[in-house]
Design a protein around this motif. Structure first.
Motif, PDB file in Angstrom:
ATOM      1  N   UNK A   1       0.820  -1.217   0.000  1.00 21.06           N
ATOM      2  CA  UNK A   1       0.000   0.000   0.000  1.00 21.06           C
ATOM      3  C   UNK A   1       0.849   1.261   0.000  1.00 21.06           C
ATOM      4  N   UNK A   2       2.088   1.143   0.431  1.00 22.77           N
ATOM      5  CA  UNK A   2       2.915   2.342   0.589  1.00 22.77           C
ATOM      6  C   UNK A   2       2.666   2.942   1.968  1.00 22.77           C
ATOM      7  N   UNK A   3       3.610   3.732   2.419  1.00 25.16           N
ATOM      8  CA  UNK A   3       3.552   4.227   3.794  1.00 25.16           C
ATOM      9  C   UNK A   3       2.329   5.097   4.050  1.00 25.16           C
ATOM     10  N   UNK A   4       2.057   5.997   3.100  1.00 26.09           N
ATOM     11  CA  UNK A   4       0.954   6.939   3.311  1.00 26.09           C
ATOM     12  C   UNK A   4      -0.380   6.233   3.584  1.00 26.09           C
ATOM     13  N   UNK A   5      -0.733   5.321   2.690  1.00 22.29           N
ATOM     14  CA  UNK A   5      -2.037   4.665   2.831  1.00 22.29           C
ATOM     15  C   UNK A   5      -2.022   3.713   4.025  1.00 22.29           C
ATOM     16  N   UNK A   6      -0.882   3.050   4.256  1.00 20.94           N
ATOM     17  CA  UNK A   6      -0.789   2.182   5.436  1.00 20.94           C
ATOM     18  C   UNK A   6      -1.026   2.996   6.704  1.00 20.94           C
ATOM     19  N   UNK A   7      -0.391   4.162   6.772  1.00 19.10           N
ATOM     20  CA  UNK A   7      -0.568   5.018   7.956  1.00 19.10           C
ATOM     21  C   UNK A   7      -2.023   5.442   8.114  1.00 19.10           C
ATOM     22  N   UNK A   8      -2.657   5.753   6.995  1.00 16.30           N
ATOM     23  CA  UNK A   8      -4.058   6.183   7.046  1.00 16.30           C
ATOM     24  C   UNK A   8      -4.925   5.056   7.617  1.00 16.30           C
ATOM     25  N   UNK A   9      -4.703   3.832   7.132  1.00 12.48           N
ATOM     26  CA  UNK A   9      -5.518   2.713   7.622  1.00 12.48           C
ATOM     27  C   UNK A   9      -5.229   2.440   9.091  1.00 12.48           C
ATOM     28  N   UNK A  10      -3.951   2.525   9.485  1.00 16.48           N
ATOM     29  CA  UNK A  10      -3.607   2.278  10.887  1.00 16.48           C
ATOM     30  C   UNK A  10      -4.267   3.321  11.794  1.00 16.48           C
ATOM     31  N   UNK A  11      -4.226   4.578  11.347  1.00 10.87           N
ATOM     32  CA  UNK A  11      -4.842   5.640  12.150  1.00 10.87           C
ATOM     33  C   UNK A  11      -6.360   5.441  12.213  1.00 10.87           C
ATOM     34  N   UNK A  12      -6.931   5.051  11.105  1.00 17.80           N
ATOM     35  CA  UNK A  12      -8.386   4.855  11.055  1.00 17.80           C
ATOM     36  C   UNK A  12      -8.812   3.751  12.021  1.00 17.80           C
ATOM     37  N   UNK A  13      -7.999   2.718  12.062  1.00 15.93           N
ATOM     38  CA  UNK A  13      -8.327   1.579  12.917  1.00 15.93           C
ATOM     39  C   UNK A  13      -8.430   1.999  14.377  1.00 15.93           C
ATOM     40  N   UNK A  14      -7.600   2.991  14.745  1.00 15.38           N
ATOM     41  CA  UNK A  14      -7.583   3.422  16.149  1.00 15.38           C
ATOM     42  C   UNK A  14      -8.589   4.535  16.432  1.00 15.38           C
ATOM     43  N   UNK A  15      -9.130   5.128  15.407  1.00 14.30           N
ATOM     44  CA  UNK A  15     -10.005   6.285  15.616  1.00 14.30           C
ATOM     45  C   UNK A  15     -11.404   5.833  16.031  1.00 14.30           C
ATOM     46  N   UNK A  16     -12.188   6.777  16.538  1.00 10.10           N
ATOM     47  CA  UNK A  16     -13.581   6.440  16.811  1.00 10.10           C
ATOM     48  C   UNK A  16     -14.456   7.392  16.017  1.00 10.10           C
ATOM     49  N   UNK A  17     -15.676   6.952  15.822  1.00  8.25           N
ATOM     50  CA  UNK A  17     -16.566   7.698  14.954  1.00  8.25           C
ATOM     51  C   UNK A  17     -16.784   9.124  15.462  1.00  8.25           C
ATOM     52  N   UNK A  18     -16.797   9.259  16.803  1.00  8.96           N
ATOM     53  CA  UNK A  18     -16.989  10.599  17.368  1.00  8.96           C
ATOM     54  C   UNK A  18     -15.816  11.508  17.050  1.00  8.96           C
ATOM     55  N   UNK A  19     -14.614  10.912  17.131  1.00 10.97           N
ATOM     56  CA  UNK A  19     -13.414  11.686  16.785  1.00 10.97           C
ATOM     57  C   UNK A  19     -13.611  12.344  15.428  1.00 10.97           C
ATOM     58  N   UNK A  20     -14.021  11.542  14.522  1.00  8.85           N
ATOM     59  CA  UNK A  20     -14.078  12.022  13.153  1.00  8.85           C
ATOM     60  C   UNK A  20     -15.134  13.087  12.981  1.00  8.85           C
ATOM     61  N   UNK A  21     -16.219  12.966  13.728  1.00 10.52           N
ATOM     62  CA  UNK A  21     -17.280  13.953  13.547  1.00 10.52           C
ATOM     63  C   UNK A  21     -16.927  15.265  14.233  1.00 10.52           C
ATOM     64  N   UNK A  22     -16.354  15.125  15.421  1.00 11.13           N
ATOM     65  CA  UNK A  22     -16.128  16.348  16.185  1.00 11.13           C
ATOM     66  C   UNK A  22     -14.754  16.968  15.976  1.00 11.13           C
ATOM     67  N   UNK A  23     -13.860  16.202  15.411  1.00 12.00           N
ATOM     68  CA  UNK A  23     -12.467  16.658  15.390  1.00 12.00           C
ATOM     69  C   UNK A  23     -12.258  18.022  14.754  1.00 12.00           C
ATOM     70  N   UNK A  24     -11.240  18.714  15.287  1.00 18.43           N
ATOM     71  CA  UNK A  24     -10.827  19.925  14.600  1.00 18.43           C
ATOM     72  C   UNK A  24      -9.886  19.509  13.472  1.00 18.43           C
ATOM     73  N   UNK A  25      -9.516  20.459  12.670  1.00 17.26           N
ATOM     74  CA  UNK A  25      -8.781  20.084  11.462  1.00 17.26           C
ATOM     75  C   UNK A  25      -7.424  19.442  11.781  1.00 17.26           C
ATOM     76  N   UNK A  26      -6.837  19.883  12.930  1.00 19.28           N
ATOM     77  CA  UNK A  26      -5.540  19.300  13.274  1.00 19.28           C
ATOM     78  C   UNK A  26      -5.674  17.803  13.535  1.00 19.28           C
ATOM     79  N   UNK A  27      -6.704  17.508  14.311  1.00 16.80           N
ATOM     80  CA  UNK A  27      -6.932  16.115  14.647  1.00 16.80           C
ATOM     81  C   UNK A  27      -7.238  15.299  13.386  1.00 16.80           C
ATOM     82  N   UNK A  28      -7.936  15.964  12.485  1.00 14.87           N
ATOM     83  CA  UNK A  28      -8.279  15.275  11.240  1.00 14.87           C
ATOM     84  C   UNK A  28      -7.022  14.866  10.484  1.00 14.87           C
TER      85      UNK A  28
END
Ligand code: ADP
Ligand code: MG
Length: 729
Positions: A413-440
């Protein structure tokens, strides 16, 4: 445009080769001039017929006989205006080639004359006497009915004097006898499933296209040298030949300047391709000496597959005009790279979205993650099947042979996409809805950098790599029809997407929000599909061990790899969209086993022949001349002096003897194994016997012949050597 000519010219090397005079006209002026495309249709069909056929093509609706009847006469007029006198239904039987039977556009007029005719019925359907095509018992010869039926989604074209109509080929009872029918079904299955999933993100999508951009690798060999190698002529690869002192170790061939004679070949090839509407774009030297690549701009999958088959036919033809032979075999030469056909595959919507491209907001990026993750799960759960889809006697020399992808399917997948999936796995749905842009940014969902498109983070050792906005299936063989690989991939992804949708919908109906449901299932999938992700060196020994630990399919025997086609999982996958019935899969495997056996059988015969009739007689002749020399030395010199003078010759005589004995004994053993295998009537068992008992002798025979090549007088050696074959002059 027909007045554009490529001239054969005399070169300094005293050999007559062809040099192209590049056409004066711009490519855009003649591109597709041999194709009954929309432009030609608009010119030749009534407005109403044009509208009806284009909308049938766009929606995938069947074309009625009445509509075909309107189109056929215009198609004939267009074809005749462009020099055609004949027509053919052009189809892909279960070999890797294409088939055609030409008929002239003529009928008796009942008054002693002829009229030109071409009816809608003939355009739509034919019944070629096709008892000689492989069917694996689906159609026994006494009921040899096979029907070819028009595929309007791939436009008709003119080759030489013949109008070629792309068709599917099915049996009397409806089973597919070709590669195109299942491909078309898989294309519509993945469209349907992907549209369903797209609805979570965008309600306008009504169709999803799978696209394919193939990269065709090939070797060019001088015609005279080719003809002097019976193994190349009969099997497409060299069964013997010691490595050349120089081959690819200086890494001086890849992307290097293309030899003039080869450029001439490429120019003519491109010219022919462009006239046939094949959007050839890239050409370059490949890694091995004499190895090159041609790649077009990607197209809709079905059309791209047809274009690849056409391109391979053109390559064979144009090469001859330039006194070359093109080798499409996956491994024509030992010791230098083999040839593959990377299949760049992606999914795009009718609204212009590439589903493997990230977007500008959270939902668009969630869509991106959804399609990446589902593809990974499909690959993971069906890694055996995808390997089976590319396995063949010829590709086996490339896969798992210490070069090019191993016989294990994994995804880079390459580092970028691997990192995205790893981060997604640890995130929660609330994070994504409420997050500020930095957190995003940290999450990677909100703002996936645009730079992803230009992802140059490449791993050449991966059989299935993410390369920016597509996956590149690199394990496909250079001589193969891309259709089986694309059919398996589309079907696996289609099945996976519908399963995903069912799981998400179930959570939604249980009270979860859409986003929560998507998150939950995607996270589960990311966890599950981890074993298929591998960014390291796919050629390494450690990976083989690691892959086995991860439970990935590591089988290397081609006949056994084919079993994956009829596993319970594959039966489920192919039932989606009715891509393949169980009976079809079983009979196709019969064909595959039979093909496998025949290929090895032919190679074994050629190898035995060459050993007995070409190599051993020459080795004996050379050995006799040495013996002669030794006898004469003995006559002339004293015993003491003779021992010194004849030492090397005697050593050589003995060495030659050893190798001759080893070759003869192993050939005899191989013949015995072949005889035993031929007695088996079960195609699977026979193929396994060929793999397990006949094939292993090849390397031993070759080893000793290659040693003889180093010992025997160069002037006597009966075959052109690698150093001659591999360097075009
Ligand atoms: P490389 O050798 O670096 O992989 P090439 O330029 O030789 O790249 O080939 C890339 C292939 O990928 C081309 O056929 C190109 O048209 C194709 N391609 C690009 N984008 C897509 C896409 N979205 N879907 C399918 N194929 C694509
Ligand atoms: Mg590539």
């Amino acid at each position: 445009m027909s007045n554009i000519r490529f001239h054969a010219v005399e070169t300094a090397s005293n050999r007559e080769v062809s040099t192209a005079t590049p056409p004066a006209a711009k490519t855009s002026e003649y591109f597709g001039c041999k194709v009954f495309n929309r432009k030609a249709m608009a010119q030749y069909l009534s407005k109403e017929t044009f509208r009806a056929i284009t909308s049938a093509i766009d929606s995938g609706e069947p074309v009625s006989l009445a509509l075909a009847a309107h189109i056929a006469p215009s198609m004939r007029m267009w074809a005749m205006a462009n020099g055609a006198t004949h027509y053919t239904h052009w189809f892909h039987p279960l070999t890797d080639g294409t088939a055609e039977k030409h008929d002239a556009f003529v009928e008796l007029d009942g008054k002693g004359g002829m009229i030109e005719e071409f009816s809608g019925k003939i355009l739509a359907q034919q019944e070629p006497d096709a008892s000689s095509f492989p069917s694996g018992g689906l159609r026994s010869t006494f009921e040899a009915r096979g029907y070819s039926a028009w595929d309007p989604s791939s436009p008709a074209f003119i080759m030489g004097d013949t109008l070629c109509i792309p068709t599917i080929f099915v049996s009397y009872t409806g089973e597919a006898l070709d590669h195109k029918a299942p491909l078309l079904k898989s294309i519509s299955a993945v469209s349907k499933a992907a549209v369903g999933v797209c609805k979570y993100f965008n309600s306008d999508v009504s169709r999803v296209n799978s696209s394919l951009g193939w990269e065709q690798e090939y070797f060019l060999i001088d015609e005279e040298l080719f003809n002097a190698r019976p193994d190349l002529v009969l099997t497409g690869r060299t069964l013997m030949g010691h490595e050349s002192a120089k081959n690819q170790q200086l890494e001086d061939h890849y992307f290097a300047a293309i030899p003039r004679r080869v450029v001439a070949f490429m120019q003519e090839l491109e010219y022919e391709a462009w006239r046939l509407g094949i959007p050839a774009k890239t050409r370059h030297n490949e890694v091995a000496p004499n190895q090159f690549e041609v790649a077009p701009i990607f197209e809709e999958c079905n059309l791209a597959v047809d274009h690849n088959l056409l391109m391979m036919a053109l390559m064979r033809d144009v090469a001859r005009r330039h006194k070359f032979r093109v080798l499409l075999h996956e491994k024509p030469f030992k010791g230098v790279n083999g040839s593959g056909k990377h299949c760049n595959w992606s999914l795009g919507t009718d609204t212009g979205i590439n589903l493997f491209s990230p977007g500008k907001n959270t939902m668009e990026n969630l869509r991106f993650i959804t399609f990446i993750v589902n593809t990974l799960v499909a690959l993971y759960r069906n890694n055996s099947l995808l390997k089976a889809s590319i396995a063949s006697a010829t590709n086996a020399h490339r896969l798992g042979a210490n070069e090019a992808p191993p016989a294990i399917i994994s995804s880079f997948l390459g580092k970028q996409v691997s990192d995205i999936l790893d981060a997604f796995e640890k995130s929660s749905v609330d994070d994504a809805i409420k997050v500020d842009s930095k957190k995003q940014v940290k999450l990677g969902v909100g703002q996936i950098p645009e730079i992803l498109i230009d992802n140059t983070d490449r791993n050449r050792t991966s059989p299935f790599a993410f390369t920016g906005n597509r996956f590149e299936f690199r394990a496909v063989g250079s001589s193969a029809n891309c259709a089986p690989a694309m059919t398996a991939l589309n079907a696996a992804v289609a099945y996976q997407l519908s399963e995903f949708k069912q799981e998400v919908d179930k959570l939604i109906s249980g009270g979860a929000s859409k986003k929560e449901a998507l998150y939950t299932v995607l996270k589960k999938y990311i966890k599950e599909s981890k074993p298929i992700r591998f960014d390291g060196n796919g050629y390494s020994e450690e990976w083989k061990k690691e892959a086995a630990k991860r439970g990935l399919d590591c089988e290397t025997s081609v006949p056994l790899i084919y079993d994956a086609y009829t596993s319970p999982q594959s039966l489920k996958v192919f039932a989606t969209g009715n891509v393949h019935t169980k009976k079809e899969l079983e009979t196709r495997n019969e064909v595959k086993w039979e093909m496998y056996t025949k290929k090895i059988q032919i190679e074994a015969r050629v190898l035995g022949d060459l050993a007995h009739n070409h190599i051993i007689p020459v080795a004996i002749r050379y050995q006799s001349s040495l013996l002669d020399n030794v006898a004469k030395l003995k006559n002339v010199f004293s015993d003491a002096k003779f021992k010194v003078l004849a030492k090397e010759q005697i050593r050589l005589i003995e060495a030659i003897n050893e190798h001759i004995t080893a070759v003869t004994e192993t050939v005899d053993k191989m013949v015995d194994c072949r005889k035993a295998a031929n007695k088996l009537s079960d195609e699977r068992k026979k193929a396994i016997a060929y793999h397990d008992t006949v094939l292993p002798n090849f390397d031993t025979i070759r080893y000793h012949i290659d040693k003889l090549e180093l010992l025997v007088d160069n002037e006597m050696w009966p075959l052109p050597k690698y150093r001659e074959l591999l360097f075009v002059r």
